[in-house]
Design a protein around this motif. Structure first.
Motif: not given
Length: 862
Positions: A283, A285-286, A289-290, A292-293, A345, A347, A538, A552
């Motif tokens: 995924d 992530e940063r 938060y995801v 690519s959720d 992924r 998620s 992203q 999402d």
């Protein structure tokens, strides 16, 4: 006397003869099904599928099953079982409750049996072999009875493909009028009855069914799946076959994960995915938060295989919503992937399902028109959009409604903008006039009437410079925070268009002013392979989908608008709700926990009341949606949306309850006032137009004027009579099937059932809260009928084709047969007592339009 009454009621499934007289709070439906000896000897010996159909026929005819006479039961017993099931199903859908069971049932059954041609019988039997759909058994549990209902056609799900369909049924808890259980109905005794049935099961036609699971959509309908256990399959064994849920400790999450297996899907691949064709990627992530959720990727070859198998347009297919194993979410086209490959992924991976490797398709990304609803209008008005903008949108819709009845160009523009009725668009493009062809006119009437009703009840305004698209992530990392990519191609367009400039983005539901985003749509070559999706970056502090009310990328749809008049004068920062932690049991969830959660949801689902309170307060407050009560209601609404997963209900406190509602909400049992804001103005404008009859939307009917150009396309006199006979037989079965659908769902008009734009249901669906879901079931049934009608047309045409015919001669045969279909439907000398007109168009619209093109070519040459 009271005991005798209970005994009589038991024969009609209204109560059980063992229910305690002193406290009939609920009925013990787990007890064995016990007909009296006479009923046992005559009906209980039938196979279960026939017992079920006989019970639904008795329910539909409002008679006692014991009253079926010997001639009728003998005819059923002597008939092929599959054919008898089919006939009884259609009898239940069409039966007149006033008929005399002792005389009419036998003759009706025999008539159906004897008038079925071999080709039509084979096609209708295809219901049981269809890869996409099947008939599902249904039962309603009301406070007083267990009602066995006619089967309904549904798109298959993973479990329906796994076990015999007669081992499953859909159970729904309803009030006596078949509406959802309301707040007044939810007494302790009713909840006890629901809990008892879920925990102990019910007996239906001599077979016991126990609780299995429910999908997220079923939960909202107070429905679930029940399974009949046997020596080879128990409910627990079936759940283990569905997947491994043992690590889940939250009841709502457990229910949602099991529910994934009941998502309606089509198989999108020709075979199961091998290990090297299914890869797992990380995924993005940063900041907690995801980005690519819910979204993964799919190769060009694999996506093309899906398009080929399911009949999608390869040129515009860029993403699909899927279920594969324990994975749910979206797969987006990645042209860098080689071969036959999908990448998912973490998620997307919700549970482990080692027994399932089929690529199941829930839906596809496609262009859909953008409509504003009352929530969005309320927010945009609060953010400074002028009333005149919304009034202009409504006026434009009404102007199109008026002109579409007289002008082909206006009608075609309206159809294209609203993305509706491809068959009507095809007819108009062929040159068929809206003011002369009654079938085309009835389609337009149904569309216009539905849109008018939507304006009055929902303030649903079409935005031509906007669309509704599935969201995906920029896999290339090209887009910056605050940007998006948007390339659209409507159904009638041959090339895509890239939208550039400022856009606003939102997602339903949206109650907080910060849920409306303002982004910059940019063109970038790296993303031009993506069509009819909205691509989010992203990069950034927080994902844009998450900023639109917690969205999402697992299939959420986003409204994108580039109409500058709708751009807000001010913006509001997106809100980030931190909901309460879910109800964690700190142990594996049991099925008893899941059924308790089901009952808890029925009692505490406040999503509708919270949304209604927000709309009413925003209308009456000078601050609109900025009112602090609306801000708090937006938070509670987010909590209520998550209730099915978290198990934490949202409670509507007394200070946020509404004492009076605006007139446009039409709360007849509540105090009402005249709204002075834009939604109220739009509502009264529509009410005034319809009240005074100044809006000519309900077009006056025109006679089924026979068009000799369509009805007398004859090239071979030796086959014309045989074709007419085949056409007449096909018309009779088609019309009967269509009437069955209309009777089953309570639809009165042919134009409404064909389009799915249904103004009013009668019978049990008249009280249904989610009429949209019912309309979708109607569309599915009509689509299945269309498939059978076209199959009959092609198989019949093939019977008139010689082995040495070239493609041109084969097309001539199809055109001549289509002309015969039209002739037996429209010609004044051919009896058509039902007055239904859709048969030739649904069966052979392509070939009827080809006849028009042929005659236009002749005219041009002359």
């Amino acid at each position: 006397t009271f005991r005798r009454i209970l005994d009589l009621l038991s024969h009609y499934n209204l109560t059980e003869d063992h229910a305690p007289i002193h406290n009939p709070g609920y009925i013990d439906d787990s007890m064995p099904w016990r007909p009296n000896p006479a009923y046992d000897a005559r009906i209980f010996t039938f196979p279960f599928p026939l017992r079920y159909q006989l019970e639904t026929l008795a329910t539909s005819a409002r008679i006692n099953p014991e009253d079926f006479n010997a001639d009728f039961l003998t005819a059923v017993r002597d008939c092929d079982e599959a054919k008898a099931v089919m006939i009884l199903r259609r009898m239940a859908e069409n039966v007149d409750p006033k008929c005399d069971a002792a005389e009419d049932m036998a003759s009706l059954f025999v008539s159906w049996r004897d008038n079925m041609s071999t080709v039509l019988e084979r096609i209708i039997h295809g219901d049981d072999r269809d890869e996409e759909t099947c008939y599902v058994q249904r039962v309603a549990a009301t406070p007083l009875r267990i009602a066995v209902l006619p089967q309904e056609l549904e798109t298959k799900n993973r479990v329906l493909r796994l076990i015999p369909r007669d081992r499953l049924l859909r159970l729904q808890f309803t009030d006596e009028n078949m509406s959802l259980l309301g707040y007044q109905s939810l007494t302790e005794d009713i909840i006890a009855r629901v809990r008892h049935i879920l925990n102990n099961g019910i007996s239906v036609c001599g077979r016991k069914f126990v609780f299995l699971a429910f999908s997220s959509s079923q939960l909202k309908e107070h429905a679930c799946w029940m399974v009949a256990e046997d020596n080879n399959m128990t409910a627990n064994a079936l759940r283990r076959q569905m997947g491994d849920f043992s690590s889940i400790s939250i009841p709502g999450k457990m229910a949602a994960r099991m529910g994934q297996c009941f998502s309606t899907t089509n198989i999108g691949s020709s075979r199961e995915l091998s290990p090297h064709e299914w890869q797992h990627i990380a995924d993005v992530e940063r900041n907690g938060y995801v980005f690519s959720d819910g979204v993964g990727t799919i190769s060009t070859n694999m996506l093309a295989e899906v398009a080929e198998r399911l009949g999608y347009n390869k040129q515009t297919l860029s993403a699909i919503q899927v279920r594969v194993g324990g994975v749910k979410g979206v797969l987006c086209h990645d042209p860098t992937l080689q071969g036959r490959l999908i990448c998912t992924r973490p998620s997307q991976e919700k549970f482990i399902a080692p027994n399932s490797r089929d690529l199941e398709i829930c839906s596809r990304a496609q262009f859909l028109p953008c409509f504003l609803n009352r929530q969005i209008i309320s927010l945009l008005s609060t953010l400074g959009v002028q009333d005149k903008v919304f009034e202009n949108l409504q006026d434009n819709m009404l102007r199109a409604f008026r002109g579409a009845s007289r002008d082909n160009g206006i009608a075609l523009k309206m159809l294209r903008e609203s993305g509706s009725l491809e068959i009507a668009q095809q007819m108009i493009e062929a040159g068929i006039n809206v003011d002369r062809e009654p079938f085309l006119r009835m389609l337009l009437k149904a569309l216009k009437s539905q849109r008018l009703q939507d304006l009055q009840l929902k303030t649903r305004l079409l935005v031509p410079d906007g669309c509704l698209l599935m969201g995906v992530m920029d896999e290339t990392g090209t887009l910056e925070y605050g940007e998006c990519f948007l390339q659209i191609q409507r159904w009638h367009e041959s090339n895509p268009t890239i939208v550039s400039g400022k856009v606003i983005v939102g997602k339903n539901p949206c109650l907080h002013p910060g849920d409306i985003l303002q982004l910059s749509a940019i063109d970038t070559p790296a993303l031009r392979h993506l069509v009819n999706v909205v691509v989010f970056p992203q990069k950034g502090r927080r994902p844009h989908p998450n900023e639109t009310g917690g969205g999402d990328l697992d299939g959420d749809m986003y409204s994108i608008i580039w109409d500058k008049s709708l751009f807000p004068a001010e913006s509001f920062p997106p809100v980030d709700y931190e909901g309460p932690p879910p109800k964690d049991l700190d142990r594996p969830v049991t099925i008893r926990d899941v059924t308790m959660f089901f009952c808890d949801f029925i009692q505490n689902d406040n999503l509708g009341p919270i949304a209604n309170a927000h709309l009413a307060i925003a209308d009456r407050s000078e601050q609109g949606a900025f009112d602090q009560r609306c801000i708090e209601l937006a938070r509670l609404h987010s909590m209520a949306v998550d209730f099915p997963k978290t198990g934490i209900p949202a409670t509507l406190p007394g200070n946020l309850r509404v004492g009076a509602y605006p007139d446009f909400m039409e709360k007849k049992d509540k105090t009402s006032y005249e709204s002075h804001k834009v939604i109220g103005k739009l509502f009264r404008d529509i009410k005034d137009l319809t009240r005074h009859g100044s809006l000519q939307l309900i077009d006056s009917p025109i006679e089924a004027a026979y068009d000799s150009m369509l009805g007398e396309f004859i090239y071979d006199d030796t086959t014309s009579d045989a074709m007419l006979l085949d056409a007449y037989r096909g018309r009779e079965i088609y019309n009967q099937e269509l009437i069955s659908i209309m009777n089953q769902f309570g639809v009165e008009l042919e134009g409404e059932v064909i389009t799915g734009f249904i103004l009013k249901f009668y019978r049990r669906y008249s009280k249904a809260k989610k009429k949209f879901d019912v309309m979708e079931r109607v569309k599915m049934s009509v689509k299945a009928l269309e498939k059978k009608a076209r199959q009959y047309f092609e198989e019949t045409a093939a019977g008139y084709m010689a082995d040495d015919m070239d493609e041109i001669d084969q097309q001539v045969v199809r055109m001549e047969l289509a002309s015969s279909f039209y002739y037996v439907t429209y010609h004044p000398n051919v009896s058509n007592e039902l007055g239904l007109l859709s048969f030739p168009w649904i069966s052979a619209v392509d070939h009827l339009c080809s006849i028009y093109d042929f005659h236009k070519g002749d005219a041009a040459e002359k």
